[in-house]
Design an enzyme around this catalytic site. Structure first.
Site, PDB file in Angstrom:
ATOM      1  N   VAL A   1     -13.923  16.660  23.058  1.00 37.82           N
ATOM      2  CA  VAL A   1     -12.742  17.311  22.460  1.00 37.82           C
ATOM      3  C   VAL A   1     -12.480  18.703  23.014  1.00 37.82           C
ATOM      4  CG1 VAL A   1     -12.798  16.017  20.278  1.00 37.82           C
ATOM      5  CG2 VAL A   1     -14.025  18.209  20.449  1.00 37.82           C
TER       6      VAL A   1
ATOM      7  N   ASN B   1     -11.875  15.710  13.620  1.00 35.82           N
ATOM      8  CA  ASN B   1     -13.086  15.761  12.790  1.00 35.82           C
ATOM      9  C   ASN B   1     -14.352  16.116  13.561  1.00 35.82           C
ATOM     10  OD1 ASN B   1     -14.850  14.681  10.403  1.00 35.82           O
ATOM     11  ND2 ASN B   1     -15.436  13.423  12.176  1.00 35.82           N
TER      12      ASN B   1
ATOM     13  N   TYR C   1     -20.183  29.340  13.169  1.00 39.90           N
ATOM     14  CA  TYR C   1     -19.646  28.126  12.521  1.00 39.90           C
ATOM     15  C   TYR C   1     -18.534  28.515  11.542  1.00 39.90           C
ATOM     16  CZ  TYR C   1     -19.441  23.722   9.913  1.00 39.90           C
ATOM     17  OH  TYR C   1     -19.002  22.555   9.323  1.00 39.90           O
TER      18      TYR C   1
ATOM     19  N   THR D   1     -24.758  13.829   5.796  1.00 44.23           N
ATOM     20  CA  THR D   1     -24.494  13.165   7.078  1.00 44.23           C
ATOM     21  C   THR D   1     -25.613  13.575   8.037  1.00 44.23           C
ATOM     22  OG1 THR D   1     -23.311  15.005   8.107  1.00 44.23           O
ATOM     23  CG2 THR D   1     -21.988  13.541   6.723  1.00 44.23           C
TER      24      THR D   1
HETATM   25  N1  LIG Z   1     -21.739  17.475   6.737  1.00 46.87           N
HETATM   26  C1  LIG Z   1     -21.284  18.559   6.130  1.00 46.87           C
HETATM   27  O1  LIG Z   1     -21.890  19.070   5.172  1.00 46.87           O
HETATM   28  C2  LIG Z   1     -19.986  19.189   6.563  1.00 46.87           C
HETATM   29  C3  LIG Z   1     -19.377  20.116   5.704  1.00 46.87           C
HETATM   30  C4  LIG Z   1     -18.161  20.695   6.070  1.00 46.87           C
HETATM   31  C5  LIG Z   1     -17.560  20.333   7.259  1.00 46.87           C
HETATM   32  N2  LIG Z   1     -18.187  19.436   8.082  1.00 46.87           N
HETATM   33  C6  LIG Z   1     -17.489  19.077   9.316  1.00 46.87           C
HETATM   34  O2  LIG Z   1     -17.196  17.700   9.278  1.00 46.87           O
HETATM   35  C7  LIG Z   1     -17.087  17.179  10.610  1.00 46.87           C
HETATM   36  C8  LIG Z   1     -17.928  15.916  10.732  1.00 46.87           C
HETATM   37  O3  LIG Z   1     -19.279  16.277  10.554  1.00 46.87           O
HETATM   38  P1  LIG Z   1     -20.434  15.270  10.091  1.00 46.87           P
HETATM   39  O4  LIG Z   1     -21.124  15.938   8.972  1.00 46.87           O
HETATM   40  O5  LIG Z   1     -19.891  13.899   9.922  1.00 46.87           O
HETATM   41  O6  LIG Z   1     -21.411  15.408  11.350  1.00 46.87           O
HETATM   42  P2  LIG Z   1     -21.976  14.384  12.433  1.00 46.87           P
HETATM   43  O7  LIG Z   1     -22.887  15.208  13.274  1.00 46.87           O
HETATM   44  O8  LIG Z   1     -22.506  13.179  11.765  1.00 46.87           O
HETATM   45  O9  LIG Z   1     -20.681  13.969  13.270  1.00 46.87           O
HETATM   46  C9  LIG Z   1     -20.078  14.824  14.198  1.00 46.87           C
HETATM   47  C10 LIG Z   1     -19.623  13.995  15.386  1.00 46.87           C
HETATM   48  O10 LIG Z   1     -18.924  14.848  16.295  1.00 46.87           O
HETATM   49  C11 LIG Z   1     -19.288  14.469  17.605  1.00 46.87           C
HETATM   50  N3  LIG Z   1     -19.053  15.548  18.561  1.00 46.87           N
HETATM   51  C12 LIG Z   1     -19.724  16.723  18.695  1.00 46.87           C
HETATM   52  N4  LIG Z   1     -19.243  17.426  19.726  1.00 46.87           N
HETATM   53  C13 LIG Z   1     -18.231  16.687  20.266  1.00 46.87           C
HETATM   54  C14 LIG Z   1     -17.345  16.877  21.364  1.00 46.87           C
HETATM   55  N5  LIG Z   1     -17.410  17.974  22.149  1.00 46.87           N
HETATM   56  N6  LIG Z   1     -16.429  15.914  21.620  1.00 46.87           N
HETATM   57  C15 LIG Z   1     -16.371  14.801  20.860  1.00 46.87           C
HETATM   58  N7  LIG Z   1     -17.192  14.555  19.834  1.00 46.87           N
HETATM   59  C16 LIG Z   1     -18.116  15.497  19.532  1.00 46.87           C
HETATM   60  C17 LIG Z   1     -20.769  14.111  17.495  1.00 46.87           C
HETATM   61  O11 LIG Z   1     -21.211  13.333  18.598  1.00 46.87           O
HETATM   62  C18 LIG Z   1     -20.793  13.374  16.165  1.00 46.87           C
HETATM   63  O12 LIG Z   1     -20.586  11.982  16.343  1.00 46.87           O
HETATM   64  C19 LIG Z   1     -17.532  18.330  11.519  1.00 46.87           C
HETATM   65  O13 LIG Z   1     -16.388  18.993  12.025  1.00 46.87           O
HETATM   66  C20 LIG Z   1     -18.292  19.254  10.582  1.00 46.87           C
HETATM   67  O14 LIG Z   1     -18.302  20.586  11.025  1.00 46.87           O
HETATM   68  C21 LIG Z   1     -19.380  18.861   7.760  1.00 46.87           C
END
Ligand SMILES: NC(=O)c1ccc[n+]([C@@H]2O[C@H](COP(=O)([O-])OP(=O)(O)OC[C@H]3O[C@@H](n4cnc5c(N)ncnc54)[C@H](O)[C@@H]3O)[C@@H](O)[C@H]2O)c1
Length: 244
Positions: free
Chosen positions: A59, A85, A149, A184
């Protein structure tokens, strides 16, 4: 009838965590999902689901986005939904953060969604409609964590609001969700520290962490035509954490 019948939906970070949960839910609701991710192993797994195609995308790369969106249009003819996402996180303390840490975080978490909006809105404008949902974080709202972050997710919040204002006239809606701590792979390491986990749970009014499906359900609504007059919207999904 499904809530996303015949929609073509791109979900970045669609191979893991919340993105994978959305891929499953969206196809149940009738969408064809393109799960876009850099993790090829997980992409192969998610592609086993019916009506999910895994495609490799970094991305943070403008060239990748140009080639990827063209490939989706060539194959499916349009893009109805984009879920920005994909993301990375870091636990580094402010004293340890380097220029490079800052740059990588922003390139993926902030420039990445910007690029998604840039490339996908071109096709959505031609179609005269579209729906974009961004995954920010509760850290962007309550000032939790003096780090790259939090800054990258705050940047995404600003980008999303500007995009909503800019793209509304083209009938493209842009909304953002702000999840709290969701179980996650990204947060799996917290589970190893019982004290940190107990503290988080105690600090959450609903007394538990969130599940990926609970974020996916909210995003489904915002992505769908049910949210037809909602743009620039901000939805917190954190069990009440940021309400305190
Ligand atoms: N889990 C939490 O508590 C939480 C809370 C708030 C926000 N978020 C946000 O939610 C989103 C999803 O997170 P998640 O918890 O499902 O994490 P996750 O690590 O399970 O999923 C994140 C995905 O993004 C992919 N990714 C990373 N860098 C990338 C790149 N350069 N290009 C394409 N894909 C890429 C990873 O390979 C992974 O599959 C993220 O943006 C995270 O910051 C997560």
């Amino acid at each position: 009838m499904g809530r996303l019948d015949n929609k073509i939906a791109i979900i970045t970070g669609g191979a893991s965590g919340m993105g994978a949960s959305m891929a499953e839910l969206f196809t149940k609701e009738g969408a064809i999902v393109i799960a876009a991710d850099i993790n090829e192993e997980n992409l192969a797994k998610i592609s086993e689901l019916e009506n999910v195609e895994g495609m490799k995308l970094d991305v943070s790369s403008d060239e990748n986005w140009a080639a990827f969106t063209k490939a989706v249009i060539d194959k499916y003819g349009r893009i109805d939904i984009l879920i920005n996402n994909a993301g990375i996180s870091s636990q580094k303390s402010p004293q340890d953060i380097t220029d490079q840490d800052w740059a990588i975080m922003h390139k993926i978490n902030s420039f990445g969604p910007f690029l998604g909006i840039k490339h996908v809105s071109k096709y959505m404008k031609e179609a005269g409609k579209g729906s974009i949902v961004n995954t920010s974080s509760y850290t962007a709202i309550i000032g939790s964590g003096l780090n790259s972050y939090t800054a990258s997710k705050g940047s995404l919040r600003a980008i999303a609001r500007a995009a909503a204002a800019e793209l509304g006239k083209s009938n493209i809606r842009v909304n953002t969700v702000f999840p709290g701590v969701i179980e996650t792979p990204m947060t799996a390491n917290i589970g190893q520290f019982k004290e940190a986990m107990d503290m988080l749970v105690r600090a959450t009014p609903m007394g538990r962490l969130g599940q990926p499906e609970e974020v996916a359900n909210a995003i489904l609504f915002l992505a769908s035509d049910e949210a037809s007059y909602i743009t620039g919207g901000e939805l917190v999904i954190d069990g009440g954490y940021s309400a305190q």
